[in-house]
Design an enzyme around this catalytic site. Structure first.
Site, short mmCIF file in Angstrom:
data_model
loop_
_atom_site.label_atom_id
_atom_site.label_comp_id
_atom_site.label_asym_id
_atom_site.label_seq_id
_atom_site.Cartn_x
_atom_site.Cartn_y
_atom_site.Cartn_z
CG PHE A 1 3.23 13.96 2.41
CD1 PHE A 1 2.14 14.30 1.63
CD2 PHE A 1 4.40 14.71 2.27
CE1 PHE A 1 2.21 15.34 0.73
CE2 PHE A 1 4.47 15.75 1.37
CZ PHE A 1 3.38 16.08 0.60
CG PHE B 1 -12.59 16.93 0.11
CD1 PHE B 1 -11.86 17.96 0.73
CD2 PHE B 1 -13.92 16.80 0.44
CE1 PHE B 1 -12.47 18.83 1.65
CE2 PHE B 1 -14.54 17.67 1.35
CZ PHE B 1 -13.80 18.68 1.95
CE1 TYR C 1 -6.12 9.73 8.56
CE2 TYR C 1 -8.30 10.41 7.82
CZ TYR C 1 -6.93 10.37 7.65
OH TYR C 1 -6.37 10.99 6.56
N1 UFG Z 1 -16.18 2.22 -1.30
C1 UFG Z 1 -16.86 1.12 -1.78
N2 UFG Z 1 -16.18 -0.05 -1.90
C2 UFG Z 1 -14.87 -0.18 -1.57
C3 UFG Z 1 -14.17 0.94 -1.10
C4 UFG Z 1 -14.87 2.13 -0.97
O1 UFG Z 1 -18.05 1.20 -2.08
O2 UFG Z 1 -14.34 -1.29 -1.71
C5 UFG Z 1 -16.89 3.49 -1.18
C6 UFG Z 1 -16.88 4.04 0.23
O3 UFG Z 1 -17.96 3.54 0.95
C7 UFG Z 1 -16.95 5.52 -0.02
C8 UFG Z 1 -16.25 5.70 -1.37
O4 UFG Z 1 -16.21 4.43 -1.96
O5 UFG Z 1 -18.28 5.90 -0.18
C9 UFG Z 1 -14.83 6.21 -1.21
O6 UFG Z 1 -14.17 5.39 -0.27
P1 UFG Z 1 -12.61 5.48 0.03
O7 UFG Z 1 -12.30 4.46 1.07
O8 UFG Z 1 -11.86 5.43 -1.26
O9 UFG Z 1 -12.43 6.94 0.60
P2 UFG Z 1 -13.14 7.64 1.84
O10 UFG Z 1 -14.05 8.67 1.27
O11 UFG Z 1 -13.74 6.68 2.79
O12 UFG Z 1 -11.87 8.18 2.59
C10 UFG Z 1 -11.06 9.20 2.11
C11 UFG Z 1 -9.63 8.99 2.53
C12 UFG Z 1 -9.54 8.88 4.01
C13 UFG Z 1 -10.15 10.09 4.62
C14 UFG Z 1 -11.50 10.35 4.07
C15 UFG Z 1 -11.95 11.70 4.50
O13 UFG Z 1 -9.15 7.83 1.93
O14 UFG Z 1 -8.18 8.79 4.39
O15 UFG Z 1 -11.50 10.36 2.66
O16 UFG Z 1 -13.28 11.82 4.36
F1 UFG Z 1 -10.28 9.94 5.94
#
Ligand code: UFG
Length: 328
Positions: free
Chosen positions: A74, A170, A142
């Site tokens: 992990f 996901f 990443y």
């Molecule tokens: N978001 C916001 N505001 C925030 C944080 C996130 O609007 O303060 C939005 C992001 O733009 C995105 C969604 O919420 O649309 C989810 O964002 P996260 O950062 O929670 O997650 P991600 O989808 O960006 O990323 C996750 C994992 C990563 C991985 C990715 C794979 O956390 O480690 O999925 O697609 F790389």
């Protein structure tokens, strides 16, 4: 099984839930973690080894002391934005250090490996839901670093007979239903914990990164999957390899997409708090939609997510968030 399972990164968010689940299922566990981002008090039992994957001698020492049933890995750096600014860190931590671990496994004849991969290996998707046949075209260091490991694993299988299962998460979310563990990233970048920090007033508001995406409400859609369901998939994956199964890879999500706005609405409902929103520019590299097709995990592994409901995921995360000020 009397021999232990090595959980690398078992002091982190998902790894700590895995340790708890393995112990509850009657397995022996050795956790190895460098505590760079993990928390020692999140490791609920078994042996703890404070070591870094860069330290091959430390790896040899732990592999000499135990005949591991398998290894679950992990430990990695997980911030997409940081990976663009510091590709060196991501290729070293996520790829090069993983090779150290794999080499130690080969040297000590441990042949089962469960790898925490990511939806980020797919980059901007051609279609959703994303199945395993979707081409891997990661768009940041990443995702590339995780994809490099997946490709290396194919070679280690052919050359050394090391069997692996890559689990492409996901959006991992939620917390231990018993309330003992949860997400404690520093800094936190993930949507659900940040929304709940806004609900508990640990932060003033939640930034919404863009409202002009090609989605029904204009905010990005993601597939949130409960951390305990991810851990169950790891158990099933190890069972598959222990039964003589071949190397494989699975996409893990619930197949339901929820927009950023829907997550905020769910959090308002569950917490009873208003939750202030700060409209913000889109975050570079965010695809509009990421939703998993996990039919193969269900049919091949027998995976059955128990906590597929967004309200349950947010509810468990909220129970954890309410304990947070005491921890920090
Ligand atoms: N978001 C916001 N505001 C925030 C944080 C996130 O609007 O303060 C939005 C992001 O733009 C995105 C969604 O919420 O649309 C989810 O964002 P996260 O950062 O929670 O997650 P991600 O989808 O960006 O990323 C996750 C994992 C990563 C991985 C990715 C794979 O956390 O480690 O999925 O697609 F790389």
């Amino acid at each position: 099984m009397n021999n232990p399972i090595l959980v690398v990164g078992g002091a982190g968010y998902i790894g700590s839930h895995m340790v708890k689940l393995l112990l509850a299922a009657g397995h022996k566990v050795v956790t190895l973690d460098n505590l760079a981002t993990g928390h020692r008090d999140a490791v609920s039992g078994g042996e703890f080894v404070h070591a870094d994957l860069a330290d091959r001698a430390a790896l040899d020492e732990v592999f000499k002391r135990h005949a591991f049933v398998g290894v679950m890995h992990f430990a990695s750096s997980i911030q997409v934005g940081e990976s663009v600014a510091r590709p060196d860190l991501y290729y070293r931590n996520n790829f090069s250090h993983t090779l150290n671990l794999l080499d130690a496994m080969v040297a000590h004849n441990v042949k089962r490996f469960i790898f925490s991969s990511t939806a980020a290996i797919f980059g901007e998707p051609d279609y959703v839901p994303i199945d395993e046949a979707h081409p891997a075209r990661p768009i940041n260091p990443y995702g590339i670093s995780k994809w490099m490991v997946e490709q290396a694993l194919a070679g280690y299988d052919r050359a050394f007979g090391l069997k692996s299962v890559c689990l492409r998460y996901f959006n991992a979310a939620g917390a231990d239903p018993e309330g003992e563990l949860g997400e404690r990233h520093q800094p936190e970048t993930h949507l659900i914990p940040l929304v709940l920090q806004a609900a508990s007033k640990r932060r003033p508001d939640i930034a919404v990164f863009g409202r002009d995406y090609d989605t029904p409400d204009g905010t990005c859609i993601r597939d949130y999957v409960h951390v305990m369901d991810l851990c169950q998939a790891h158990l099933l994956a190890l069972d598959k390899l222990a039964a003589g199964g071949d190397s494989d890879a699975f996409n893990l999500g619930n197949g339901n997409g929820f927009s950023v706005q829907q997550v905020i609405d769910a959090a308002r409902r569950i917490t009873g708090q208003p939750i202030a929103v700060k409209e913000s520019p889109p975050r570079p590299g965010d695809p509009a939609r990421l939703v998993a097709n996990s039919e193969r995990a269900r049919s091949v592994l027998g995976w059955q997510p128990q906590y597929a409901d967004l309200d349950v995921i947010v509810g468990h995360a909220w129970e954890w968030e309410k304990k947070m000020p005491a921890c920090f």
